[in-house]
Design a protein around this motif. Structure first.
Motif, mmCIF file in Angstrom:
data_model
loop_
_atom_site.group_PDB
_atom_site.id
_atom_site.type_symbol
_atom_site.label_atom_id
_atom_site.label_comp_id
_atom_site.label_asym_id
_atom_site.label_seq_id
_atom_site.Cartn_x
_atom_site.Cartn_y
_atom_site.Cartn_z
ATOM 1 N N LEU A 1 -4.053 -22.524 -8.371
ATOM 2 C CA LEU A 1 -2.807 -23.129 -8.827
ATOM 3 C C LEU A 1 -2.197 -22.405 -10.021
ATOM 4 C CD1 LEU A 1 -4.068 -26.806 -8.591
ATOM 5 C CD2 LEU A 1 -2.768 -25.520 -6.872
ATOM 6 N N GLU A 2 -3.063 -21.875 -10.895
ATOM 7 C CA GLU A 2 -2.565 -21.176 -12.080
ATOM 8 C C GLU A 2 -3.614 -20.187 -12.575
ATOM 9 O OE1 GLU A 2 -0.335 -22.233 -16.261
ATOM 10 O OE2 GLU A 2 -1.906 -23.604 -15.605
ATOM 11 N N VAL A 3 -3.133 -19.047 -13.035
ATOM 12 C CA VAL A 3 -3.989 -18.031 -13.638
ATOM 13 C C VAL A 3 -3.397 -17.697 -14.995
ATOM 14 C CG1 VAL A 3 -4.943 -15.705 -13.465
ATOM 15 C CG2 VAL A 3 -4.540 -17.031 -11.376
ATOM 16 N N PRO B 1 -9.977 -27.612 -5.360
ATOM 17 C CA PRO B 1 -11.241 -27.478 -4.623
ATOM 18 C C PRO B 1 -11.162 -27.955 -3.181
ATOM 19 C CG PRO B 1 -11.378 -29.276 -6.195
ATOM 20 C CD PRO B 1 -10.068 -28.592 -6.444
ATOM 21 N N SER B 2 -10.111 -28.663 -2.805
ATOM 22 C CA SER B 2 -9.982 -29.049 -1.396
ATOM 23 C C SER B 2 -9.364 -27.915 -0.568
ATOM 24 C CB SER B 2 -9.163 -30.336 -1.250
ATOM 25 O OG SER B 2 -7.834 -30.134 -1.669
ATOM 26 N N SER C 1 -7.474 -31.053 -9.502
ATOM 27 C CA SER C 1 -7.711 -29.632 -9.746
ATOM 28 C C SER C 1 -8.878 -29.465 -10.714
ATOM 29 C CB SER C 1 -6.448 -28.962 -10.296
ATOM 30 O OG SER C 1 -6.132 -29.448 -11.578
ATOM 31 N N LYS C 2 -9.472 -28.280 -10.650
ATOM 32 C CA LYS C 2 -10.584 -27.938 -11.532
ATOM 33 C C LYS C 2 -10.261 -26.631 -12.236
ATOM 34 C CE LYS C 2 -14.243 -30.332 -9.054
ATOM 35 N NZ LYS C 2 -15.628 -30.234 -8.586
#
Length: 164
Positions: free
Chosen positions: A28-30, A54-55, A4-5
């Motif tokens: 995934l998360e905010v 990013p995938s 993840s980025k």
């Protein structure tokens, strides 16, 4: 699988920005809160921190959504509190965002005022206002400001999936 980025985004109200990005597949998360950068952008400004895969979702699409869902081409008197910004974590990410913003500017024929700033610090919003849209979808603010942005993002998502 790619790791993840992360990226920081500042636009209008963080309630809106949070709601927009919570609905995207691959996010995934905010975290909603306040972001500060370096002088002269070292004051706290409303924003979000995003973790994304990013995938599943590209940085270009995230930035396009960001630029299209807040006043990214307009100066106004509350820009210090509501800074239009993309906060990068390293120089490689900064370079990538510069290329993306330039490409989107040409594609959309718009001149963005959005600042590209180094991420320095973040403080999360108080718990009572996090997940604002998810916990208050019937609130007048949500109906007036957030739902039109969500509709726009659905259109963008649909076009993206059709390859337009």
């Amino acid at each position: 699988m790619k790791r993840s980025k992360h990226i920081g985004l500042g636009g209008g109200c963080h309630w809106c920005t949070e709601a927009v990005f919570q609905q995207l597949e691959g996010v995934l998360e905010v975290k909603q809160g306040y972001i500060a950068s370096k002088i002269p952008a070292d004051s706290w400004s409303e924003g979000i921190l995003l973790e994304y895969n990013p995938s599943v979702i590209s940085l270009e699409f995230l930035i396009d959504v960001h630029l299209e869902t807040h006043a990214s081409t307009v100066f106004h008197h509350r820009r210090e509190e509501y800074r239009s910004a993309i906060y990068f974590y390293n120089q490689d990410q900064c370079s990538e965002v510069e290329v993306i913003m330039s490409s989107l500017s040409r594609k959309r024929n718009k001149s963005y005022i959005t600042q590209l700033l180094p991420f320095v610090k973040f403080k999360e919003s108080r718990e009572s206002i996090r997940d604002y849209y998810r916990t208050r979808p019937e609130a007048p603010f949500c109906k007036r400001y957030i739902e039109p942005k969500l509709a726009l993002v659905q259109q963008m998502n649909s076009k993206s999936k059709r390859g337009l």
